[in-house]
Every structure is written in C-alpha cells, then in structure tokens.
Design a protein around this motif. Structure first.
Motif, PDB file in Angstrom:
ATOM      1  N   ASP A   1       0.857  -1.184   0.000  1.00  0.00           N
ATOM      2  CA  ASP A   1       0.000   0.000   0.000  1.00  0.00           C
ATOM      3  C   ASP A   1       0.892   1.232   0.000  1.00  0.00           C
ATOM      4  OD1 ASP A   1      -2.112   1.746   0.165  1.00  0.00           O
ATOM      5  OD2 ASP A   1      -2.497   1.390   2.291  1.00  0.00           O
ATOM      6  N   GLY A   2       0.889   1.942  -1.109  1.00  0.00           N
ATOM      7  CA  GLY A   2       1.719   3.130  -1.257  1.00  0.00           C
ATOM      8  C   GLY A   2       2.926   2.832  -2.119  1.00  0.00           C
ATOM      9  N   SER A   3       3.896   3.741  -2.063  1.00  0.00           N
ATOM     10  CA  SER A   3       5.117   3.538  -2.836  1.00  0.00           C
ATOM     11  C   SER A   3       6.303   4.105  -2.069  1.00  0.00           C
ATOM     12  CB  SER A   3       5.002   4.205  -4.213  1.00  0.00           C
ATOM     13  OG  SER A   3       4.819   5.592  -4.065  1.00  0.00           O
TER      14      SER A   3
ATOM     15  N   VAL B   1       7.953  -1.057   3.960  1.00  0.00           N
ATOM     16  CA  VAL B   1       8.871  -1.914   3.203  1.00  0.00           C
ATOM     17  C   VAL B   1      10.308  -1.699   3.672  1.00  0.00           C
ATOM     18  CG1 VAL B   1       7.397  -2.280   1.188  1.00  0.00           C
ATOM     19  CG2 VAL B   1       8.914  -0.288   1.255  1.00  0.00           C
ATOM     20  N   LYS B   2      10.642  -0.489   4.086  1.00  0.00           N
ATOM     21  CA  LYS B   2      11.985  -0.244   4.619  1.00  0.00           C
ATOM     22  C   LYS B   2      12.194  -1.032   5.909  1.00  0.00           C
ATOM     23  CE  LYS B   2      15.172   3.319   6.139  1.00  0.00           C
ATOM     24  NZ  LYS B   2      15.396   4.729   6.401  1.00  0.00           N
TER      25      LYS B   2
ATOM     26  N   ILE C   1      10.129 -12.381   0.506  1.00  0.00           N
ATOM     27  CA  ILE C   1       9.542 -11.213   1.157  1.00  0.00           C
ATOM     28  C   ILE C   1      10.547 -10.066   1.193  1.00  0.00           C
ATOM     29  CG2 ILE C   1       8.766 -10.338   3.406  1.00  0.00           C
ATOM     30  CD1 ILE C   1       7.418 -13.166   3.765  1.00  0.00           C
ATOM     31  N   GLN C   2      11.779 -10.370   1.584  1.00  0.00           N
ATOM     32  CA  GLN C   2      12.815  -9.339   1.672  1.00  0.00           C
ATOM     33  C   GLN C   2      13.125  -8.741   0.293  1.00  0.00           C
ATOM     34  OE1 GLN C   2      14.882  -8.257   4.366  1.00  0.00           O
ATOM     35  NE2 GLN C   2      13.656  -9.343   5.859  1.00  0.00           N
ATOM     36  N   THR C   3      13.153  -9.579  -0.733  1.00  0.00           N
ATOM     37  CA  THR C   3      13.437  -9.105  -2.085  1.00  0.00           C
ATOM     38  C   THR C   3      12.355  -8.164  -2.589  1.00  0.00           C
ATOM     39  OG1 THR C   3      14.685 -11.109  -2.579  1.00  0.00           O
ATOM     40  CG2 THR C   3      13.847  -9.867  -4.470  1.00  0.00           C
ATOM     41  N   VAL C   4      11.104  -8.549  -2.383  1.00  0.00           N
ATOM     42  CA  VAL C   4       9.975  -7.693  -2.811  1.00  0.00           C
ATOM     43  C   VAL C   4      10.022  -6.369  -2.075  1.00  0.00           C
ATOM     44  CG1 VAL C   4       7.453  -7.471  -2.716  1.00  0.00           C
ATOM     45  CG2 VAL C   4       8.486  -9.605  -3.520  1.00  0.00           C
ATOM     46  N   ALA C   5      10.243  -6.408  -0.765  1.00  0.00           N
ATOM     47  CA  ALA C   5      10.282  -5.180   0.031  1.00  0.00           C
ATOM     48  C   ALA C   5      11.452  -4.297  -0.389  1.00  0.00           C
ATOM     49  CB  ALA C   5      10.362  -5.521   1.516  1.00  0.00           C
TER      50      ALA C   5
ATOM     51  N   ALA D   1      12.933  -4.143  -3.286  1.00  0.00           N
ATOM     52  CA  ALA D   1      12.660  -3.553  -4.599  1.00  0.00           C
ATOM     53  C   ALA D   1      11.712  -2.364  -4.467  1.00  0.00           C
ATOM     54  CB  ALA D   1      12.062  -4.610  -5.530  1.00  0.00           C
ATOM     55  N   GLU D   2      10.734  -2.478  -3.607  1.00  0.00           N
ATOM     56  CA  GLU D   2       9.778  -1.380  -3.414  1.00  0.00           C
ATOM     57  C   GLU D   2      10.406  -0.207  -2.659  1.00  0.00           C
ATOM     58  OE1 GLU D   2       6.597   0.858  -3.975  1.00  0.00           O
ATOM     59  OE2 GLU D   2       6.717  -1.162  -4.779  1.00  0.00           O
TER      60      GLU D   2
END
Length: 141
Positions: free
Chosen positions: A61-63, A96-97, A132-136, A138-139
């Motif tokens: 949710d968000g960017s 995500v951070k 999960i870590q990879t997706v986060a 990247a975002e």
C-alpha cells in the motif's frame, strides 16, 4: 524489530514448554488464515526452494520506503501454512523499509523454530523470507 502481532506469538511461545504445543500452535495459526484465491496460485507467486507447494502474494500500500507491506500466502502442507502465518505476523503492517531491516533468523530463533524444523522446512522458510525481503527491497528502492 518485529510487529506487535509477532511479539504476541513470541510471548505465547515463552509459556509453551513443549515443542509439540508450539507445533500445534503454528498449525492452528495456519488453519485460521484465509485461503489464497486459486487465481493467485501461479508461477509468479510460487516460492522456489520449498519442499511443499508455497505461494506468497505481496500486497503493498503506497510507494517508496514508507509503503506498507502485507501479503497473502498459502501452502499445501499444514505446518508450512502455519509458518506463513508466523511470517505474516512478523512482517505485515511494517513499512517496506522496516521489512528489509528485520533480522528474520534472529526473530524466528526466539520461537525455537530453528531447532525443530527439518532441513527441508528450514530451507523453505529461508526461501519465503528471501522472497519477502526481495519484494520489500525492490519497493523501498
């Protein structure tokens, strides 16, 4: 750093002396998760490296680094479904951070999972954390 939901799990596990009780708790957590729609059980959401079938569908949710992380997941194995629920508690609702800063092995170690999962289950759990870590990451940019 872990979510409040994960802290609750860690507190519960402190009171469970027997690994069998912890194992049942993890399975019960998996049973209480909503099923992943079959439309999302596709190669793009499948996690490689797991002995059982595992799908993780991130929802952000968000960017940017402050976007809020969540995910849906499912497995055909009950214990793995429970491990997905544990990971959901660990990561859901964090930015995500923050997700990229979670020391998952240390947090999961607090639950004693490292000592009681088979090598295949441990590898699968690592693969889910990596996804999960990879997706986060990247975002988060």
């Amino acid at each position: 750093m872990a979510s409040d939901a994960f802290e609750e799990i860690a507190e519960t596990f402190e009171f469970l002396d027997d690994w069998e009780d912890r194992y049942r708790t993890v399975i019960d957590m998996g049973k209480s998760m909503a099923a992943l729609d079959d439309a999302f059980k596709v190669p793009a959401t499948k996690v490689d490296g797991c002995a059982s079938q595992v799908w993780i569908r991130p929802q952000i949710d968000g960017s940017g680094p402050d976007a809020v992380f969540d995910f849906e997941g499912e497995s055909d194995a009950m214990i793995v479904r429970g491990l997905i629920a544990v990971l959901h508690a660990l990561y859901s609702g964090l930015s995500v951070k923050e997700v990229t800063q979670v020391d998952a092995p240390a947090e999961l170690g607090r639950l004693g999972l490292n000592d009681h999962l088979s090598a295949q289950r441990s590898n699968g759990l690592r693969a889910m954390v990596e996804r999960i870590q990879t997706v986060a990451a990247a975002e988060a940019g």
